[in-house]
Design a protein around this motif. Structure first.
Motif, PDB file in Angstrom:
ATOM      1  N   TRP A  71      12.958   4.588  -1.999  1.00  8.35           N
ATOM      2  CA  TRP A  71      13.856   3.686  -1.275  1.00  8.35           C
ATOM      3  C   TRP A  71      13.022   2.604  -0.608  1.00  8.35           C
ATOM      4  CZ3 TRP A  71      13.061   3.011   3.930  1.00  8.35           C
ATOM      5  CH2 TRP A  71      12.460   4.055   4.657  1.00  8.35           C
ATOM      6  N   LEU A  72      13.607   1.445  -0.493  1.00 10.08           N
ATOM      7  CA  LEU A  72      13.014   0.324   0.220  1.00 10.08           C
ATOM      8  C   LEU A  72      14.082  -0.288   1.113  1.00 10.08           C
ATOM      9  CD1 LEU A  72      10.952  -1.676  -2.450  1.00 10.08           C
ATOM     10  CD2 LEU A  72      10.026  -0.473  -0.462  1.00 10.08           C
ATOM     11  N   VAL A 112       4.512   6.991   1.990  1.00  9.26           N
ATOM     12  CA  VAL A 112       5.094   5.829   2.650  1.00  9.26           C
ATOM     13  C   VAL A 112       4.653   4.574   1.909  1.00  9.26           C
ATOM     14  CG1 VAL A 112       5.273   6.922   4.905  1.00  9.26           C
ATOM     15  CG2 VAL A 112       3.185   5.673   4.314  1.00  9.26           C
ATOM     16  N   VAL A 113       5.523   3.560   1.961  1.00  9.89           N
ATOM     17  CA  VAL A 113       5.246   2.261   1.357  1.00  9.89           C
ATOM     18  C   VAL A 113       5.041   1.269   2.496  1.00  9.89           C
ATOM     19  CG1 VAL A 113       6.095   0.447  -0.161  1.00  9.89           C
ATOM     20  CG2 VAL A 113       6.682   2.844  -0.627  1.00  9.89           C
ATOM     21  N   ILE A 114       3.885   0.625   2.533  1.00 11.83           N
ATOM     22  CA  ILE A 114       3.531  -0.279   3.616  1.00 11.83           C
ATOM     23  C   ILE A 114       3.448  -1.716   3.097  1.00 11.83           C
ATOM     24  CG2 ILE A 114       1.760  -0.876   5.323  1.00 11.83           C
ATOM     25  CD1 ILE A 114       0.944   2.142   5.202  1.00 11.83           C
ATOM     26  N   ASP A 115       4.162  -2.611   3.766  1.00 12.90           N
ATOM     27  CA  ASP A 115       4.053  -4.035   3.493  1.00 12.90           C
ATOM     28  C   ASP A 115       2.750  -4.515   4.133  1.00 12.90           C
ATOM     29  OD1 ASP A 115       4.168  -6.809   3.527  1.00 12.90           O
ATOM     30  OD2 ASP A 115       6.290  -6.894   4.035  1.00 12.90           O
ATOM     31  N   LYS A 145       0.858  -1.180   0.000  1.00 16.05           N
ATOM     32  CA  LYS A 145       0.000   0.000   0.000  1.00 16.05           C
ATOM     33  C   LYS A 145       0.895   1.230   0.000  1.00 16.05           C
ATOM     34  CE  LYS A 145      -3.890   2.185   2.380  1.00 16.05           C
ATOM     35  NZ  LYS A 145      -4.834   2.101   3.516  1.00 16.05           N
ATOM     36  N   ILE A 146       0.566   2.184  -0.849  1.00 14.82           N
ATOM     37  CA  ILE A 146       1.250   3.471  -0.879  1.00 14.82           C
ATOM     38  C   ILE A 146       0.259   4.506  -0.383  1.00 14.82           C
ATOM     39  CG2 ILE A 146       2.347   5.236  -2.331  1.00 14.82           C
ATOM     40  CD1 ILE A 146       3.089   3.024  -4.293  1.00 14.82           C
ATOM     41  N   GLU A 147       0.646   5.293   0.615  1.00 11.81           N
ATOM     42  CA  GLU A 147      -0.262   6.323   1.103  1.00 11.81           C
ATOM     43  C   GLU A 147       0.498   7.585   1.469  1.00 11.81           C
ATOM     44  OE1 GLU A 147      -2.350   4.423   4.309  1.00 11.81           O
ATOM     45  OE2 GLU A 147      -0.889   5.091   5.791  1.00 11.81           O
ATOM     46  N   ALA A 148      -0.213   8.705   1.436  1.00  5.01           N
ATOM     47  CA  ALA A 148       0.406  10.002   1.677  1.00  5.01           C
ATOM     48  C   ALA A 148       1.060  10.059   3.061  1.00  5.01           C
ATOM     49  CB  ALA A 148      -0.637  11.111   1.543  1.00  5.01           C
ATOM     50  N   LEU A 149       2.209  10.665   3.119  1.00 10.30           N
ATOM     51  CA  LEU A 149       2.954  10.845   4.365  1.00 10.30           C
ATOM     52  C   LEU A 149       2.117  11.607   5.393  1.00 10.30           C
ATOM     53  CD1 LEU A 149       5.700  10.856   5.955  1.00 10.30           C
ATOM     54  CD2 LEU A 149       6.189  13.025   4.767  1.00 10.30           C
ATOM     55  N   VAL A 156       8.248   6.731  -1.386  1.00 13.90           N
ATOM     56  CA  VAL A 156       8.273   7.147  -2.790  1.00 13.90           C
ATOM     57  C   VAL A 156       8.102   8.656  -2.830  1.00 13.90           C
ATOM     58  CG1 VAL A 156       7.190   6.919  -5.062  1.00 13.90           C
ATOM     59  CG2 VAL A 156       7.241   4.962  -3.522  1.00 13.90           C
ATOM     60  N   TYR A 157       8.852   9.307  -3.718  1.00 12.16           N
ATOM     61  CA  TYR A 157       8.814  10.771  -3.829  1.00 12.16           C
ATOM     62  C   TYR A 157       8.488  11.171  -5.267  1.00 12.16           C
ATOM     63  CZ  TYR A 157      11.741   9.984   0.304  1.00 12.16           C
ATOM     64  OH  TYR A 157      12.243   9.532   1.506  1.00 12.16           O
ATOM     65  N   PHE A 158       7.533  12.086  -5.434  1.00 11.67           N
ATOM     66  CA  PHE A 158       7.224  12.704  -6.716  1.00 11.67           C
ATOM     67  C   PHE A 158       7.646  14.174  -6.605  1.00 11.67           C
ATOM     68  CE2 PHE A 158       3.162   9.880  -7.299  1.00 11.67           C
ATOM     69  CZ  PHE A 158       3.956   8.740  -7.338  1.00 11.67           C
ATOM     70  N   ALA A 159       8.524  14.626  -7.464  1.00 13.51           N
ATOM     71  CA  ALA A 159       9.043  15.991  -7.361  1.00 13.51           C
ATOM     72  C   ALA A 159       9.268  16.584  -8.744  1.00 13.51           C
ATOM     73  CB  ALA A 159      10.355  15.998  -6.573  1.00 13.51           C
ATOM     74  N   PRO A 160       9.358  17.901  -8.833  1.00 12.18           N
ATOM     75  CA  PRO A 160       9.784  18.512 -10.094  1.00 12.18           C
ATOM     76  C   PRO A 160      11.185  18.031 -10.445  1.00 12.18           C
ATOM     77  CG  PRO A 160       8.933  20.166  -8.576  1.00 12.18           C
ATOM     78  CD  PRO A 160       9.096  18.908  -7.794  1.00 12.18           C
TER      79      PRO A 160
END
Length: 217
Positions: A145-146, A105-108, A44-48, A118-122
């Motif tokens: 990163w993992l 954040v990446v959740i197992d 699961k990927i969710e907002a920080l 995970v980061y999305f940036a200009p």
């Protein structure tokens, strides 16, 4: 105390550099809305959130020597403190509020623990320096990163598939850049076996750049 302040400044400078842009207007418009979560059978990927700080710190410090070698970010340092981590998280949250960059954040799902981010940036303004790279072709850059155990369990393959599907279905960009250290073997393997296309290298920074076209389904 002075050493701690210097270290904190270095950490923040790294994450600030990730969000500098040649053309920020292409990255985000005021009328766009941020997608907050996505998931697969394993991740699961969710907002920080502010409450994630302690678990994020534990996750990357458990893999600190390995991540430091793999990522090529001069981070995380073995001397990174919880205080410095807190400052970094506050900076990332500020970016999200201002919509200048987005962190997740990446959740197992099996362990229910945070195993990465995970980061999305200009696109960083210095990407074209030392590399034959036309940064105007990209609306965003994606990094992640993992932890070492997560990579050993092949979650990097799941993360890449989930992230690119999410980008394609829920985000506004058509072309993104994946900058990866040439020491980040798991990320390089994923990218080489994907639809991403290697477009440039920077021998000075020891980075490899991949272009990914987000063809809509």
């Amino acid at each position: 105390m002075i050493v701690k302040r210097i270290a904190t400044t270095i950490i923040l400078a790294f994450f600030i550099a990730m969000s500098w842009s040649l053309s920020a207007v292409e990255f985000w418009q005021d009328d766009l809305s941020m997608a907050k979560t996505t998931e697969s059978s394993r991740l699961k990927i969710e907002a920080l959130k502010p409450s994630d700080a302690a678990e994020i710190y534990t996750s990357y410090m458990d893999s600190q020597p390995w991540l430091y070698e793999q990522l090529g970010w001069s981070w995380p340092s073995s001397k990174t403190s919880e205080e410095q981590n807190g400052s970094m998280i506050q900076h990332l949250l500020k970016q999200m509020k201002e919509k200048t960059a987005f962190s997740f954040v990446v959740i197992d799902k099996q362990s229910k623990q945070i195993v990465g981010m995970v980061y999305f940036a200009p696109v960083a303004s210095d990407r074209a320096s030392g590399a034959a790279l036309d940064t105007s072709n990209f609306q965003a850059e994606i990094t992640w990163w993992l932890g070492q155990d997560a990579v050993a369990n092949s979650l990097h393959n799941d993360l890449f598939a989930l992230t690119t599907d999410w980008l394609r279905s829920s985000w506004p960009w058509s072309q993104v850049l994946f900058p990866v250290s040439d020491s980040n073997h798991s990320a390089l393997a994923v990218l080489e076996n994907s639809a991403a296309r290697k477009v440039a290298t920077n021998r000075d920074t020891q980075e490899v750049f991949y272009s990914y076209t987000l063809a809509r389904k």
